[in-house]
Motif scaffolding. Structure first.
Motif, PDB file in Angstrom:
ATOM      1  N   HIS A 117       0.753  -1.401  -0.111  1.00 26.63           N
ATOM      2  CA  HIS A 117      -0.185  -0.140  -0.035  1.00 26.63           C
ATOM      3  C   HIS A 117       0.816   1.146  -0.093  1.00 26.63           C
ATOM      4  O   HIS A 117       0.411   2.276  -0.677  1.00 26.63           O
ATOM      5  N   ALA A 118       1.608   1.357   0.878  1.00 25.22           N
ATOM      6  CA  ALA A 118       2.795   2.318   0.991  1.00 25.22           C
ATOM      7  C   ALA A 118       3.740   2.754  -0.453  1.00 25.22           C
ATOM      8  O   ALA A 118       3.940   3.844  -0.902  1.00 25.22           O
ATOM      9  N   VAL A 119       4.291   1.513  -0.919  1.00 25.57           N
ATOM     10  CA  VAL A 119       5.127   1.835  -1.755  1.00 25.57           C
ATOM     11  C   VAL A 119       4.207   2.266  -3.078  1.00 25.57           C
ATOM     12  O   VAL A 119       4.681   2.917  -3.913  1.00 25.57           O
ATOM     13  N   THR A 120       3.116   1.495  -3.416  1.00 25.40           N
ATOM     14  CA  THR A 120       2.190   1.878  -4.402  1.00 25.40           C
ATOM     15  C   THR A 120       1.661   3.190  -4.461  1.00 25.40           C
ATOM     16  O   THR A 120       1.623   3.890  -5.354  1.00 25.40           O
ATOM     17  N   GLY A 121       1.517   3.816  -3.173  1.00 29.90           N
ATOM     18  CA  GLY A 121       0.732   5.126  -2.994  1.00 29.90           C
ATOM     19  C   GLY A 121       2.061   5.950  -3.340  1.00 29.90           C
ATOM     20  O   GLY A 121       1.594   7.269  -3.867  1.00 29.90           O
ATOM     21  N   LEU A 122       3.154   5.790  -3.076  1.00 26.70           N
ATOM     22  CA  LEU A 122       4.085   6.537  -3.122  1.00 26.70           C
ATOM     23  C   LEU A 122       4.416   6.959  -4.795  1.00 26.70           C
ATOM     24  O   LEU A 122       4.586   7.993  -5.287  1.00 26.70           O
ATOM     25  N   PHE A 123       4.054   5.683  -5.745  1.00 22.48           N
ATOM     26  CA  PHE A 123       4.352   5.868  -7.139  1.00 22.48           C
ATOM     27  C   PHE A 123       3.140   6.627  -7.734  1.00 22.48           C
ATOM     28  O   PHE A 123       3.123   7.292  -8.856  1.00 22.48           O
ATOM     29  N   VAL A 124       1.882   6.251  -7.212  1.00 23.83           N
ATOM     30  CA  VAL A 124       0.625   6.841  -7.903  1.00 23.83           C
ATOM     31  C   VAL A 124      -0.020   8.034  -6.875  1.00 23.83           C
ATOM     32  O   VAL A 124      -0.841   8.558  -7.607  1.00 23.83           O
ATOM     33  N   GLY A 125       0.406   8.389  -5.966  1.00 26.55           N
ATOM     34  CA  GLY A 125       0.024   9.428  -5.314  1.00 26.55           C
ATOM     35  C   GLY A 125      -0.070  10.774  -6.137  1.00 26.55           C
ATOM     36  O   GLY A 125      -0.939  11.619  -6.163  1.00 26.55           O
ATOM     37  N   GLY A 126       1.076  11.174  -6.878  1.00 29.46           N
ATOM     38  CA  GLY A 126       0.983  12.327  -7.788  1.00 29.46           C
ATOM     39  C   GLY A 126      -0.059  12.177  -8.779  1.00 29.46           C
ATOM     40  O   GLY A 126      -0.506  13.354  -9.180  1.00 29.46           O
ATOM     41  N   PHE A 127      -0.276  10.814  -9.470  1.00 28.20           N
ATOM     42  CA  PHE A 127      -1.229  10.942 -10.368  1.00 28.20           C
ATOM     43  C   PHE A 127      -2.721  11.249  -9.906  1.00 28.20           C
ATOM     44  O   PHE A 127      -3.444  11.739 -10.309  1.00 28.20           O
ATOM     45  N   ILE A 128      -2.848  10.657  -8.502  1.00 24.63           N
ATOM     46  CA  ILE A 128      -4.150  10.835  -7.919  1.00 24.63           C
ATOM     47  C   ILE A 128      -4.289  12.510  -7.693  1.00 24.63           C
ATOM     48  O   ILE A 128      -5.402  12.618  -7.799  1.00 24.63           O
ATOM     49  N   LEU A 129      -3.208  13.119  -7.349  1.00 25.71           N
ATOM     50  CA  LEU A 129      -3.321  14.492  -6.918  1.00 25.71           C
ATOM     51  C   LEU A 129      -3.659  15.100  -8.471  1.00 25.71           C
ATOM     52  O   LEU A 129      -4.686  15.965  -8.436  1.00 25.71           O
ATOM     53  N   PHE A 130      -3.073  14.847  -9.303  1.00 28.34           N
ATOM     54  CA  PHE A 130      -3.414  15.386 -10.602  1.00 28.34           C
ATOM     55  C   PHE A 130      -4.721  15.069 -11.341  1.00 28.34           C
ATOM     56  O   PHE A 130      -5.462  15.981 -11.603  1.00 28.34           O
ATOM     57  N   LEU A 133      -3.626   0.025  -4.955  1.00 28.10           N
ATOM     58  CA  LEU A 133      -3.691   0.752  -3.832  1.00 28.10           C
ATOM     59  C   LEU A 133      -4.836   0.406  -2.926  1.00 28.10           C
ATOM     60  O   LEU A 133      -4.743   0.234  -1.649  1.00 28.10           O
ATOM     61  N   CYS A 134      -6.099   0.743  -3.366  1.00 24.38           N
ATOM     62  CA  CYS A 134      -7.250   0.562  -2.789  1.00 24.38           C
ATOM     63  C   CYS A 134      -7.391  -0.805  -2.231  1.00 24.38           C
ATOM     64  O   CYS A 134      -7.914  -1.109  -1.037  1.00 24.38           O
ATOM     65  N   VAL A 135      -6.993  -1.932  -3.114  1.00 19.12           N
ATOM     66  CA  VAL A 135      -7.031  -3.270  -2.704  1.00 19.12           C
ATOM     67  C   VAL A 135      -6.161  -3.623  -1.602  1.00 19.12           C
ATOM     68  O   VAL A 135      -6.746  -4.210  -0.470  1.00 19.12           O
ATOM     69  N   ALA A 136      -4.766  -3.266  -1.436  1.00 18.57           N
ATOM     70  CA  ALA A 136      -3.837  -3.475  -0.655  1.00 18.57           C
ATOM     71  C   ALA A 136      -4.523  -2.793   0.632  1.00 18.57           C
ATOM     72  O   ALA A 136      -4.291  -3.378   1.854  1.00 18.57           O
ATOM     73  N   SER A 137      -4.898  -1.574   0.630  1.00 14.96           N
ATOM     74  CA  SER A 137      -5.370  -1.087   2.054  1.00 14.96           C
ATOM     75  C   SER A 137      -6.768  -1.889   2.455  1.00 14.96           C
ATOM     76  O   SER A 137      -6.706  -1.851   3.776  1.00 14.96           O
ATOM     77  N   GLY A 138      -7.426  -2.299   1.578  1.00 13.06           N
ATOM     78  CA  GLY A 138      -8.913  -3.071   2.175  1.00 13.06           C
ATOM     79  C   GLY A 138      -8.089  -4.347   2.900  1.00 13.06           C
ATOM     80  O   GLY A 138      -8.928  -4.483   3.998  1.00 13.06           O
ATOM     81  N   VAL A 139      -7.271  -5.007   2.367  1.00 10.00           N
ATOM     82  CA  VAL A 139      -6.710  -6.273   2.774  1.00 10.00           C
ATOM     83  C   VAL A 139      -5.827  -6.067   4.014  1.00 10.00           C
ATOM     84  O   VAL A 139      -5.965  -6.575   5.200  1.00 10.00           O
TER      85      VAL A 139
END
Length: 447
Positions: free
Chosen positions: A193-206, A374-380
Protein backbone atom coordinates in the motif's frame (compact mmCIF):
# COMPACT_ATOMS: atom_id res chain seq x y z
CA UNK A 1 8.37 8.52 27.15
CA UNK A 2 9.65 12.06 26.55
CA UNK A 3 7.20 14.84 25.76
CA UNK A 4 8.73 15.30 22.30
CA UNK A 5 8.28 11.59 21.54
CA UNK A 6 4.71 11.66 22.89
CA UNK A 7 3.85 14.71 20.76
CA UNK A 8 5.25 13.02 17.67
CA UNK A 9 3.22 9.87 18.39
CA UNK A 10 0.08 11.94 18.95
CA UNK A 11 0.56 13.80 15.67
CA UNK A 12 1.13 10.51 13.85
CA UNK A 13 -2.07 9.09 15.35
CA UNK A 14 -4.05 12.20 14.42
CA UNK A 15 -2.86 12.07 10.81
CA UNK A 16 -3.39 8.30 10.64
CA UNK A 17 -6.94 8.69 11.95
CA UNK A 18 -7.87 11.23 9.27
CA UNK A 19 -6.08 9.19 6.62
CA UNK A 20 -8.36 6.32 7.61
CA UNK A 21 -11.46 8.51 7.34
CA UNK A 22 -10.33 9.79 3.94
CA UNK A 23 -9.95 6.18 2.83
CA UNK A 24 -13.46 5.31 4.00
CA UNK A 25 -14.89 8.11 1.89
CA UNK A 26 -12.68 7.93 -1.20
CA UNK A 27 -11.41 4.39 -1.78
CA UNK A 28 -14.66 2.72 -2.93
CA UNK A 29 -15.19 5.49 -5.47
CA UNK A 30 -11.52 5.57 -6.47
CA UNK A 31 -11.80 1.97 -7.66
CA UNK A 32 -14.80 2.89 -9.85
CA UNK A 33 -13.16 6.06 -11.14
CA UNK A 34 -9.87 4.31 -11.91
CA UNK A 35 -11.50 1.38 -13.70
CA UNK A 36 -13.87 3.47 -15.81
CA UNK A 37 -11.25 6.16 -16.40
CA UNK A 38 -8.72 3.61 -17.68
CA UNK A 39 -11.29 2.31 -20.16
CA UNK A 40 -12.34 5.79 -21.32
CA UNK A 41 -8.72 6.67 -22.13
CA UNK A 42 -9.09 4.41 -25.16
CA UNK A 43 -12.50 5.73 -26.22
CA UNK A 44 -11.77 6.11 -29.93
CA UNK A 45 -9.92 2.81 -30.25
CA UNK A 46 -12.61 0.83 -28.43
CA UNK A 47 -15.55 2.37 -30.30
CA UNK A 48 -13.98 2.03 -33.74
CA UNK A 49 -13.38 -1.65 -32.96
CA UNK A 50 -16.71 -2.31 -31.21
CA UNK A 51 -18.77 -0.54 -33.88
CA UNK A 52 -16.42 -1.19 -36.81
CA UNK A 53 -19.23 -2.18 -39.19
CA UNK A 54 -21.01 1.10 -38.44
CA UNK A 55 -18.22 3.66 -37.97
CA UNK A 56 -15.64 2.50 -40.49
CA UNK A 57 -16.04 2.73 -44.28
CA UNK A 58 -13.80 2.01 -47.23
CA UNK A 59 -11.84 5.12 -48.15
CA UNK A 60 -12.23 6.04 -51.81
CA UNK A 61 -10.50 8.40 -54.20
CA UNK A 62 -13.82 9.77 -55.48
CA UNK A 63 -15.40 12.84 -53.92
CA UNK A 64 -18.03 12.17 -51.23
CA UNK A 65 -21.68 12.89 -51.88
CA UNK A 66 -22.96 16.23 -50.64
CA UNK A 67 -23.50 16.82 -46.94
CA UNK A 68 -27.18 17.56 -47.57
CA UNK A 69 -27.59 14.25 -49.43
CA UNK A 70 -26.04 12.41 -46.48
CA UNK A 71 -28.33 14.24 -44.05
CA UNK A 72 -31.38 13.40 -46.21
CA UNK A 73 -30.37 9.72 -46.25
CA UNK A 74 -30.12 9.74 -42.48
CA UNK A 75 -33.57 11.32 -42.14
CA UNK A 76 -35.03 8.73 -44.51
CA UNK A 77 -33.66 5.93 -42.30
CA UNK A 78 -34.60 7.74 -39.07
CA UNK A 79 -37.39 10.33 -39.47
CA UNK A 80 -37.21 13.37 -37.24
CA UNK A 81 -35.35 16.69 -37.04
CA UNK A 82 -31.58 16.81 -37.60
CA UNK A 83 -29.78 19.02 -35.09
CA UNK A 84 -26.13 18.06 -35.59
CA UNK A 85 -23.91 16.91 -38.45
CA UNK A 86 -20.42 15.56 -37.70
CA UNK A 87 -17.91 15.41 -40.53
CA UNK A 88 -15.60 12.35 -40.73
CA UNK A 89 -12.32 12.83 -38.86
CA UNK A 90 -10.53 10.48 -41.30
CA UNK A 91 -11.18 9.23 -44.86
CA UNK A 92 -12.18 5.77 -43.59
CA UNK A 93 -14.78 6.96 -41.07
CA UNK A 94 -18.52 7.49 -41.44
CA UNK A 95 -20.43 10.75 -41.13
CA UNK A 96 -22.64 11.12 -38.03
CA UNK A 97 -26.07 12.79 -38.23
CA UNK A 98 -27.85 13.38 -34.92
CA UNK A 99 -31.65 13.44 -35.04
CA UNK A 100 -34.47 14.32 -32.64
CA UNK A 101 -37.20 11.72 -33.07
CA UNK A 102 -40.96 12.24 -32.87
CA UNK A 103 -41.11 10.61 -29.44
CA UNK A 104 -38.63 13.11 -27.98
CA UNK A 105 -35.62 10.82 -28.11
CA UNK A 106 -32.36 11.31 -29.97
CA UNK A 107 -30.56 8.97 -32.37
CA UNK A 108 -27.12 9.05 -34.01
CA UNK A 109 -27.26 7.86 -37.62
CA UNK A 110 -24.06 6.92 -39.46
CA UNK A 111 -23.71 7.39 -43.21
CA UNK A 112 -21.04 6.29 -45.68
CA UNK A 113 -19.90 9.65 -47.10
CA UNK A 114 -18.93 8.14 -50.49
CA UNK A 115 -22.19 6.30 -51.23
CA UNK A 116 -24.75 8.01 -48.99
CA UNK A 117 -25.76 4.62 -47.56
CA UNK A 118 -26.74 4.44 -43.88
CA UNK A 119 -24.39 2.07 -42.05
CA UNK A 120 -26.29 1.96 -38.76
CA UNK A 121 -27.85 3.87 -35.86
CA UNK A 122 -27.27 4.21 -32.12
CA UNK A 123 -28.96 6.11 -29.31
CA UNK A 124 -27.42 9.59 -29.18
CA UNK A 125 -24.51 9.43 -26.73
CA UNK A 126 -25.58 5.89 -25.93
CA UNK A 127 -22.50 3.99 -27.12
CA UNK A 128 -20.47 1.73 -24.85
CA UNK A 129 -17.93 4.47 -24.17
CA UNK A 130 -20.61 7.02 -23.33
CA UNK A 131 -21.95 4.45 -20.87
CA UNK A 132 -18.48 4.24 -19.31
CA UNK A 133 -18.31 8.04 -19.18
CA UNK A 134 -21.70 8.30 -17.45
CA UNK A 135 -20.56 5.73 -14.88
CA UNK A 136 -17.31 7.61 -14.36
CA UNK A 137 -19.17 10.84 -13.61
CA UNK A 138 -22.06 9.12 -11.75
CA UNK A 139 -24.47 10.85 -14.17
CA UNK A 140 -26.51 7.64 -14.25
CA UNK A 141 -27.62 8.42 -10.72
CA UNK A 142 -28.82 11.97 -11.25
CA UNK A 143 -27.27 15.43 -11.09
CA UNK A 144 -27.04 15.34 -7.28
CA UNK A 145 -24.76 12.31 -7.48
CA UNK A 146 -22.19 14.38 -9.36
CA UNK A 147 -21.58 16.23 -6.09
CA UNK A 148 -20.12 12.99 -4.77
CA UNK A 149 -17.37 13.20 -7.37
CA UNK A 150 -16.35 16.63 -6.07
CA UNK A 151 -16.31 15.35 -2.50
CA UNK A 152 -14.31 12.25 -3.48
CA UNK A 153 -11.78 14.36 -5.38
CA UNK A 154 -11.22 16.54 -2.32
CA UNK A 155 -10.89 13.58 0.03
CA UNK A 156 -8.49 11.94 -2.43
CA UNK A 157 -6.22 14.97 -2.16
CA UNK A 158 -6.42 14.64 1.63
CA UNK A 159 -5.70 10.93 1.33
CA UNK A 160 -2.48 11.57 -0.60
CA UNK A 161 -1.21 14.37 1.63
CA UNK A 162 -1.77 12.42 4.85
CA UNK A 163 -0.38 9.30 3.16
CA UNK A 164 2.88 11.09 2.37
CA UNK A 165 3.26 11.99 6.05
CA UNK A 166 2.60 8.40 7.15
CA UNK A 167 4.97 6.99 4.49
CA UNK A 168 7.86 9.29 5.46
CA UNK A 169 10.77 6.93 6.38
CA UNK A 170 11.78 8.37 9.80
CA UNK A 171 14.97 6.30 9.70
CA UNK A 172 13.41 3.02 8.51
CA UNK A 173 14.55 1.27 5.33
CA UNK A 174 12.00 -1.46 4.66
CA UNK A 175 8.56 -0.55 3.28
CA UNK A 176 9.80 2.71 1.80
CA UNK A 177 10.46 1.66 -1.79
CA UNK A 178 10.48 -2.11 -1.27
CA UNK A 179 7.88 -4.61 -0.04
CA UNK A 180 8.75 -6.88 2.87
CA UNK A 181 7.35 -10.20 4.08
CA UNK A 182 4.82 -12.32 2.12
CA UNK A 183 1.12 -12.00 1.20
CA UNK A 184 -0.07 -13.94 4.24
CA UNK A 185 1.27 -11.21 6.54
CA UNK A 186 -0.21 -7.79 7.15
CA UNK A 187 3.28 -6.24 6.77
CA UNK A 188 3.28 -7.23 3.09
CA UNK A 189 0.03 -5.42 2.41
CA UNK A 190 1.09 -2.41 4.47
CA UNK A 191 4.29 -2.08 2.44
CA UNK A 192 2.50 -2.74 -0.87
CA UNK A 193 0.00 0.00 0.00
CA UNK A 194 2.73 2.46 0.99
CA UNK A 195 5.04 1.80 -1.96
CA UNK A 196 2.19 1.83 -4.50
CA UNK A 197 0.93 5.07 -2.97
CA UNK A 198 4.38 6.58 -3.40
CA UNK A 199 4.30 5.95 -7.14
CA UNK A 200 0.64 6.77 -7.87
CA UNK A 201 0.06 9.54 -5.32
CA UNK A 202 1.11 12.25 -7.76
CA UNK A 203 -1.27 10.87 -10.38
CA UNK A 204 -4.14 10.86 -7.85
CA UNK A 205 -3.46 14.51 -7.05
CA UNK A 206 -3.27 15.45 -10.74
CA UNK A 207 -6.43 13.56 -11.71
CA UNK A 208 -8.35 14.93 -8.70
CA UNK A 209 -7.40 18.53 -9.46
CA UNK A 210 -7.91 18.32 -13.23
CA UNK A 211 -11.23 16.52 -12.72
CA UNK A 212 -12.56 19.34 -10.55
CA UNK A 213 -13.62 21.56 -13.51
CA UNK A 214 -16.49 19.10 -14.15
CA UNK A 215 -17.66 19.29 -10.53
CA UNK A 216 -20.96 20.81 -9.45
CA UNK A 217 -20.00 23.60 -7.05
CA UNK A 218 -16.28 24.30 -7.47
CA UNK A 219 -16.28 23.63 -11.21
CA UNK A 220 -19.32 25.82 -11.81
CA UNK A 221 -17.73 28.71 -9.91
CA UNK A 222 -14.43 28.47 -11.77
CA UNK A 223 -16.38 28.18 -15.02
CA UNK A 224 -18.23 31.38 -14.13
CA UNK A 225 -14.97 33.20 -13.40
CA UNK A 226 -13.26 31.97 -16.56
CA UNK A 227 -16.08 32.90 -18.94
CA UNK A 228 -16.15 36.57 -19.86
CA UNK A 229 -13.02 37.30 -17.81
CA UNK A 230 -9.94 38.73 -19.48
CA UNK A 231 -7.78 36.24 -17.59
CA UNK A 232 -9.79 33.48 -19.21
CA UNK A 233 -10.56 35.15 -22.52
CA UNK A 234 -9.16 38.29 -24.18
CA UNK A 235 -11.02 41.57 -24.27
CA UNK A 236 -13.31 41.97 -27.26
CA UNK A 237 -13.95 38.35 -28.02
CA UNK A 238 -17.70 38.97 -27.74
CA UNK A 239 -17.81 42.76 -28.02
CA UNK A 240 -20.63 44.07 -30.26
CA UNK A 241 -21.79 40.55 -31.12
CA UNK A 242 -25.57 40.15 -30.64
CA UNK A 243 -26.25 37.20 -28.33
CA UNK A 244 -29.16 34.81 -28.28
CA UNK A 245 -30.46 33.17 -25.10
CA UNK A 246 -29.12 29.77 -26.18
CA UNK A 247 -26.07 28.32 -24.40
CA UNK A 248 -23.37 26.57 -26.39
CA UNK A 249 -23.54 23.50 -24.11
CA UNK A 250 -27.20 23.06 -25.06
CA UNK A 251 -26.16 22.53 -28.67
CA UNK A 252 -22.80 20.80 -28.58
CA UNK A 253 -20.37 18.97 -26.28
CA UNK A 254 -17.92 21.70 -25.26
CA UNK A 255 -14.79 22.15 -23.19
CA UNK A 256 -15.75 22.88 -19.58
CA UNK A 257 -14.69 26.54 -19.94
CA UNK A 258 -17.21 27.21 -22.74
CA UNK A 259 -20.22 25.48 -21.20
CA UNK A 260 -21.87 28.79 -20.26
CA UNK A 261 -20.91 30.64 -23.45
CA UNK A 262 -23.92 32.15 -25.19
CA UNK A 263 -24.48 31.66 -28.90
CA UNK A 264 -24.31 34.72 -31.14
CA UNK A 265 -27.56 35.53 -32.90
CA UNK A 266 -27.91 35.72 -36.67
CA UNK A 267 -29.00 39.05 -38.11
CA UNK A 268 -32.66 39.15 -39.13
CA UNK A 269 -32.91 38.83 -42.91
CA UNK A 270 -35.49 38.27 -45.62
CA UNK A 271 -32.92 36.23 -47.57
CA UNK A 272 -33.17 32.44 -47.34
CA UNK A 273 -30.97 30.72 -44.80
CA UNK A 274 -27.88 29.05 -46.17
CA UNK A 275 -28.13 25.27 -46.40
CA UNK A 276 -25.86 22.65 -44.91
CA UNK A 277 -23.70 22.38 -48.03
CA UNK A 278 -22.90 26.10 -48.01
CA UNK A 279 -22.24 26.00 -44.27
CA UNK A 280 -19.82 23.07 -44.70
CA UNK A 281 -18.05 24.93 -47.50
CA UNK A 282 -17.79 28.01 -45.29
CA UNK A 283 -16.30 26.09 -42.36
CA UNK A 284 -13.85 24.36 -44.70
CA UNK A 285 -12.78 27.76 -46.03
CA UNK A 286 -12.28 28.99 -42.47
CA UNK A 287 -9.97 26.03 -41.87
CA UNK A 288 -11.69 23.90 -39.21
CA UNK A 289 -9.89 20.58 -38.75
CA UNK A 290 -11.55 17.39 -40.11
CA UNK A 291 -14.04 15.83 -37.73
CA UNK A 292 -15.73 19.09 -36.80
CA UNK A 293 -19.40 19.10 -35.83
CA UNK A 294 -22.01 21.43 -37.28
CA UNK A 295 -24.84 22.39 -34.93
CA UNK A 296 -27.83 23.33 -37.04
CA UNK A 297 -29.98 26.37 -36.12
CA UNK A 298 -33.22 25.88 -34.18
CA UNK A 299 -34.80 29.21 -35.07
CA UNK A 300 -34.59 32.25 -37.30
CA UNK A 301 -32.11 34.10 -35.05
CA UNK A 302 -29.81 31.16 -34.28
CA UNK A 303 -26.28 30.94 -35.59
CA UNK A 304 -24.77 27.88 -37.25
CA UNK A 305 -21.96 26.52 -35.09
CA UNK A 306 -18.91 24.61 -36.24
CA UNK A 307 -16.82 23.11 -33.43
CA UNK A 308 -13.87 20.76 -33.12
CA UNK A 309 -12.22 19.47 -29.92
CA UNK A 310 -9.45 17.15 -31.15
CA UNK A 311 -6.55 15.66 -29.22
CA UNK A 312 -4.35 18.49 -30.46
CA UNK A 313 -5.34 21.52 -28.39
CA UNK A 314 -3.95 23.90 -31.00
CA UNK A 315 -6.75 22.78 -33.36
CA UNK A 316 -9.54 23.24 -30.80
CA UNK A 317 -11.96 25.78 -32.23
CA UNK A 318 -15.53 27.09 -32.10
CA UNK A 319 -16.89 29.20 -34.97
CA UNK A 320 -20.40 30.69 -35.13
CA UNK A 321 -21.55 32.00 -38.51
CA UNK A 322 -24.62 33.98 -39.47
CA UNK A 323 -27.09 31.50 -40.99
CA UNK A 324 -28.04 34.00 -43.73
CA UNK A 325 -24.75 35.61 -44.72
CA UNK A 326 -22.17 33.05 -43.59
CA UNK A 327 -20.18 35.79 -41.88
CA UNK A 328 -18.33 34.68 -38.70
CA UNK A 329 -19.97 36.06 -35.56
CA UNK A 330 -17.43 34.51 -33.23
CA UNK A 331 -14.27 32.53 -33.97
CA UNK A 332 -12.47 31.22 -30.89
CA UNK A 333 -9.51 28.85 -30.68
CA UNK A 334 -7.29 27.58 -27.89
CA UNK A 335 -4.82 30.39 -28.65
CA UNK A 336 -7.55 32.93 -27.81
CA UNK A 337 -7.96 31.68 -24.24
CA UNK A 338 -6.28 33.53 -21.41
CA UNK A 339 -3.74 31.86 -19.08
CA UNK A 340 -6.47 30.39 -16.86
CA UNK A 341 -8.39 28.89 -19.75
CA UNK A 342 -5.28 27.48 -21.44
CA UNK A 343 -3.95 25.96 -18.21
CA UNK A 344 -7.18 24.28 -17.25
CA UNK A 345 -7.94 23.07 -20.78
CA UNK A 346 -4.46 21.55 -20.95
CA UNK A 347 -5.04 19.77 -17.64
CA UNK A 348 -8.39 18.41 -18.83
CA UNK A 349 -6.82 17.24 -22.10
CA UNK A 350 -4.10 15.31 -20.23
CA UNK A 351 -6.75 13.95 -17.83
CA UNK A 352 -8.56 12.49 -20.85
CA UNK A 353 -5.35 10.94 -22.21
CA UNK A 354 -5.32 13.12 -25.32
CA UNK A 355 -2.38 15.51 -25.02
CA UNK A 356 0.61 13.20 -25.58
CA UNK A 357 -0.93 10.48 -27.71
CA UNK A 358 -0.43 6.82 -26.87
CA UNK A 359 2.13 7.63 -24.18
CA UNK A 360 -0.47 9.69 -22.33
CA UNK A 361 -2.97 6.84 -22.57
CA UNK A 362 -0.57 4.10 -21.44
CA UNK A 363 0.92 6.05 -18.53
CA UNK A 364 -2.50 7.01 -17.15
CA UNK A 365 -3.82 3.46 -17.67
CA UNK A 366 -0.89 2.10 -15.61
CA UNK A 367 -1.56 4.77 -12.98
CA UNK A 368 -5.22 3.70 -12.84
CA UNK A 369 -4.15 0.08 -12.37
CA UNK A 370 -1.87 1.25 -9.56
CA UNK A 371 -4.75 3.11 -7.92
CA UNK A 372 -6.87 -0.05 -7.92
CA UNK A 373 -3.95 -2.01 -6.41
CA UNK A 374 -3.51 0.72 -3.78
CA UNK A 375 -7.18 0.45 -2.80
CA UNK A 376 -7.15 -3.36 -2.68
CA UNK A 377 -3.98 -3.42 -0.57
CA UNK A 378 -5.49 -0.95 1.90
CA UNK A 379 -8.65 -3.04 2.18
CA UNK A 380 -6.72 -6.26 2.88
CA UNK A 381 -4.44 -4.46 5.34
CA UNK A 382 -7.44 -3.03 7.20
CA UNK A 383 -9.22 -6.39 7.26
CA UNK A 384 -6.18 -8.07 8.84
CA UNK A 385 -5.79 -5.30 11.44
CA UNK A 386 -9.35 -4.55 12.49
CA UNK A 387 -10.69 -5.98 15.77
CA UNK A 388 -13.43 -8.58 15.33
CA UNK A 389 -16.85 -6.98 14.90
CA UNK A 390 -15.49 -3.41 14.96
CA UNK A 391 -14.61 -0.79 12.36
CA UNK A 392 -11.02 -0.54 13.52
CA UNK A 393 -10.64 3.25 13.59
CA UNK A 394 -6.99 4.08 14.39
CA UNK A 395 -6.44 5.14 18.03
CA UNK A 396 -6.99 8.79 18.89
CA UNK A 397 -4.05 10.83 20.18
CA UNK A 398 -3.79 11.30 23.92
CA UNK A 399 -3.77 15.06 23.40
CA UNK A 400 -6.98 15.98 21.50
CA UNK A 401 -5.39 19.26 20.43
CA UNK A 402 -3.36 17.32 17.86
CA UNK A 403 -6.59 16.25 16.17
CA UNK A 404 -7.85 19.80 16.19
CA UNK A 405 -4.57 21.04 14.73
CA UNK A 406 -4.67 18.54 11.88
CA UNK A 407 -8.33 19.37 11.24
CA UNK A 408 -7.50 23.09 11.14
CA UNK A 409 -4.91 22.47 8.40
CA UNK A 410 -7.37 20.33 6.47
CA UNK A 411 -10.00 23.06 6.77
CA UNK A 412 -7.91 25.21 4.39
CA UNK A 413 -8.74 22.72 1.65
CA UNK A 414 -12.33 22.74 2.82
CA UNK A 415 -12.56 26.47 2.19
CA UNK A 416 -11.22 26.05 -1.35
CA UNK A 417 -13.60 23.13 -2.03
CA UNK A 418 -16.87 23.92 -0.19
CA UNK A 419 -18.54 20.53 -0.61
CA UNK A 420 -15.43 18.84 0.74
CA UNK A 421 -15.40 21.25 3.67
CA UNK A 422 -19.02 20.42 4.48
CA UNK A 423 -18.27 16.70 4.40
CA UNK A 424 -15.26 17.25 6.67
CA UNK A 425 -17.50 18.93 9.25
CA UNK A 426 -19.79 15.90 9.17
CA UNK A 427 -16.83 13.55 9.56
CA UNK A 428 -15.42 15.64 12.44
CA UNK A 429 -18.76 15.34 14.27
CA UNK A 430 -18.79 11.58 13.67
CA UNK A 431 -15.23 11.34 14.98
CA UNK A 432 -16.16 13.32 18.08
CA UNK A 433 -19.01 10.89 18.69
CA UNK A 434 -16.70 7.90 18.28
CA UNK A 435 -14.15 9.34 20.71
CA UNK A 436 -16.87 10.22 23.23
CA UNK A 437 -18.27 6.70 23.06
CA UNK A 438 -14.79 5.20 23.45
CA UNK A 439 -14.13 7.35 26.50
CA UNK A 440 -17.33 6.40 28.37
CA UNK A 441 -16.23 2.94 29.61
CA UNK A 442 -12.98 4.40 30.84
CA UNK A 443 -14.87 7.12 32.72
CA UNK A 444 -17.14 4.50 34.24
CA UNK A 445 -14.13 2.49 35.41
CA UNK A 446 -12.57 5.40 37.27
CA UNK A 447 -15.77 6.41 39.06
Amino acid sequence: MSRTRRDANDLYRAVWRWHFYAGLVALPFLILLAATGALYLFKDEVEQWWYADMLQVEAQSTAPVSAQAQLDAALTAQPGEAFRYVTPAAPDLATEVDIRTADGGKRAVYVDPYTGDVTGTLPYRGSVMWTIRHLHSLNYFGSAASMIIEIVAGWSILLVLTGIYLWWPRGQRGGVVTVRSRPTKRLFWRDLHAVTGLFVGGFILFLAVTGMPWSTVWGSKVNEIANGNNFGYPDGVRVNVPMSDTRLAERELTPWSLEQAQLPASTASHAPAMGLDRAIARFDTLGLAPGYAVSLPNGADDAITGSIYPDDLSQQRVVHIDQYTGEPLLDMSYADYGPLGRTLEWGVNVHLGQEFGVVNQVVLALACAGIVLLCVASGVMWWMRRPSGRLGVPPAPQDPRKLRGVLALLAIGGVIFPLVGASMIVMALIDAGIRHRAARPAAGTTS
